[in-house]
Design a protein around this motif. Sequence first.
Motif, PDB file in Angstrom:
ATOM      1  N   LYS A   7      18.051  12.736 -69.714  1.00  0.00           N
ATOM      2  CA  LYS A   7      18.708  14.040 -69.653  1.00  0.00           C
ATOM      3  C   LYS A   7      19.632  14.120 -68.439  1.00  0.00           C
ATOM      4  N   ASP A  86      22.612  18.371 -70.510  1.00  0.00           N
ATOM      5  CA  ASP A  86      21.395  18.940 -71.087  1.00  0.00           C
ATOM      6  C   ASP A  86      20.853  20.134 -70.313  1.00  0.00           C
ATOM      7  N   ASN A 136      23.313  18.941 -78.920  1.00  0.00           N
ATOM      8  CA  ASN A 136      21.928  18.835 -79.396  1.00  0.00           C
ATOM      9  C   ASN A 136      21.016  19.845 -78.717  1.00  0.00           C
ATOM     10  N   GLY A 137      21.624  20.891 -78.161  1.00  0.00           N
ATOM     11  CA  GLY A 137      20.848  21.903 -77.455  1.00  0.00           C
ATOM     12  C   GLY A 137      20.739  21.590 -75.980  1.00  0.00           C
ATOM     13  N   THR A 139      19.242  23.482 -71.856  1.00  0.00           N
ATOM     14  CA  THR A 139      18.565  24.527 -71.107  1.00  0.00           C
ATOM     15  C   THR A 139      19.445  24.995 -69.957  1.00  0.00           C
ATOM     16  N   GLY A 180      20.147  25.813 -80.297  1.00  0.00           N
ATOM     17  CA  GLY A 180      19.140  25.081 -79.550  1.00  0.00           C
ATOM     18  C   GLY A 180      19.327  25.137 -78.052  1.00  0.00           C
ATOM     19  N   ARG A 182      18.595  27.037 -74.721  1.00  0.00           N
ATOM     20  CA  ARG A 182      17.648  28.024 -74.194  1.00  0.00           C
ATOM     21  C   ARG A 182      18.128  28.526 -72.846  1.00  0.00           C
ATOM     22  N   SER A 233      12.255  20.618 -70.452  1.00  0.00           N
ATOM     23  CA  SER A 233      11.740  19.523 -71.267  1.00  0.00           C
ATOM     24  C   SER A 233      11.695  19.881 -72.745  1.00  0.00           C
ATOM     25  N   ASP A 234      11.489  18.854 -73.567  1.00  0.00           N
ATOM     26  CA  ASP A 234      11.383  19.074 -75.008  1.00  0.00           C
ATOM     27  C   ASP A 234      10.117  19.840 -75.371  1.00  0.00           C
ATOM     28  N   THR A 237      11.012  23.659 -76.125  1.00  0.00           N
ATOM     29  CA  THR A 237      12.169  23.920 -76.998  1.00  0.00           C
ATOM     30  C   THR A 237      12.084  25.257 -77.725  1.00  0.00           C
ATOM     31  N   ASN A 238      10.899  25.840 -77.816  1.00  0.00           N
ATOM     32  CA  ASN A 238      10.776  27.126 -78.504  1.00  0.00           C
ATOM     33  C   ASN A 238      10.501  28.266 -77.526  1.00  0.00           C
ATOM     34  N   THR A 240      12.510  30.734 -74.826  1.00  0.00           N
ATOM     35  CA  THR A 240      13.837  31.137 -74.346  1.00  0.00           C
ATOM     36  C   THR A 240      13.878  32.633 -74.062  1.00  0.00           C
TER      37      THR A 240
END
Length: 254
Positions: A7, A86, A136-137, A139, A180, A182, A233-234, A237-238, A240
């Motif tokens: 990242k 990222d 690809n999304g 943060t 994607g 956040r 981190s991955d 991902t959900n 936000t």
Amino acid sequence: MFSLAGKKALVVGIANEHSIAYGIAKALKSQGAEVAITYLNAKSRPYVEPLAAELKAPIFMPLNVQVSAQQDALFAAIADQWGTIDIIVHSIAFCPMEDLHGRVTDCSREGFLTAMDVSVHSFLRLIKAAEPMMPNGGTCMTVSYYGAEKVIDHYNIMGPVKSALESVTRYTAAELGPKGIRIHALSPGPLATRAASGIDHFDALLNAAADRAPTHHLATIDDVGAYAAFLASDGATNVTGGVHMIDGGYSIVS
């Protein structure tokens, strides 16, 4: 539990080794991310450059967020060297001293606009610049404070400014969630940073916060960094749109 290997992160707001942004940059690097670092101006460069070297930052450039050409040059360099990004960390705030130390009622128009531009709209500008480079999304994180939610003695105009920053966090999270991307606001309790030292009676605020917090410990820049690394981190991902309290429970006590 998680890795940031591969990242790419841009960290804006390191002033010295006590900065929250430095704590975050260290944590991102320790989990495998590459970290680009900015510095405000020639005066601040000698304090930031050794930290950038320690972090092996492949990109180290000036960024005064009120100078559009500097942001353009920074993102051009990121596009050229990395292609994508990222993680964005925005850890800056500013208000002219005479307005910061005065009543909210007395805040000048110029002081208010400056505080909002540097502390809030600059986050929007960074998000907008990063959006097309996050296919690809990703943060984006900023730093707030409990004074956005409750009246804190001597925090003054920065309270309304941080309230706006937290609202921006929610609205951009809603808009960019389908891509994607956040958006987070980190809200540590008071820390002894260079930026915070401009707040009147800040030492008293630190002592009161430590007494009030259930843990009786102030947050450290490493505490904030660890939390930020997880959010980047991955595994998050959900997650936000939130304001994440990292304050030893200070904000739960009436």
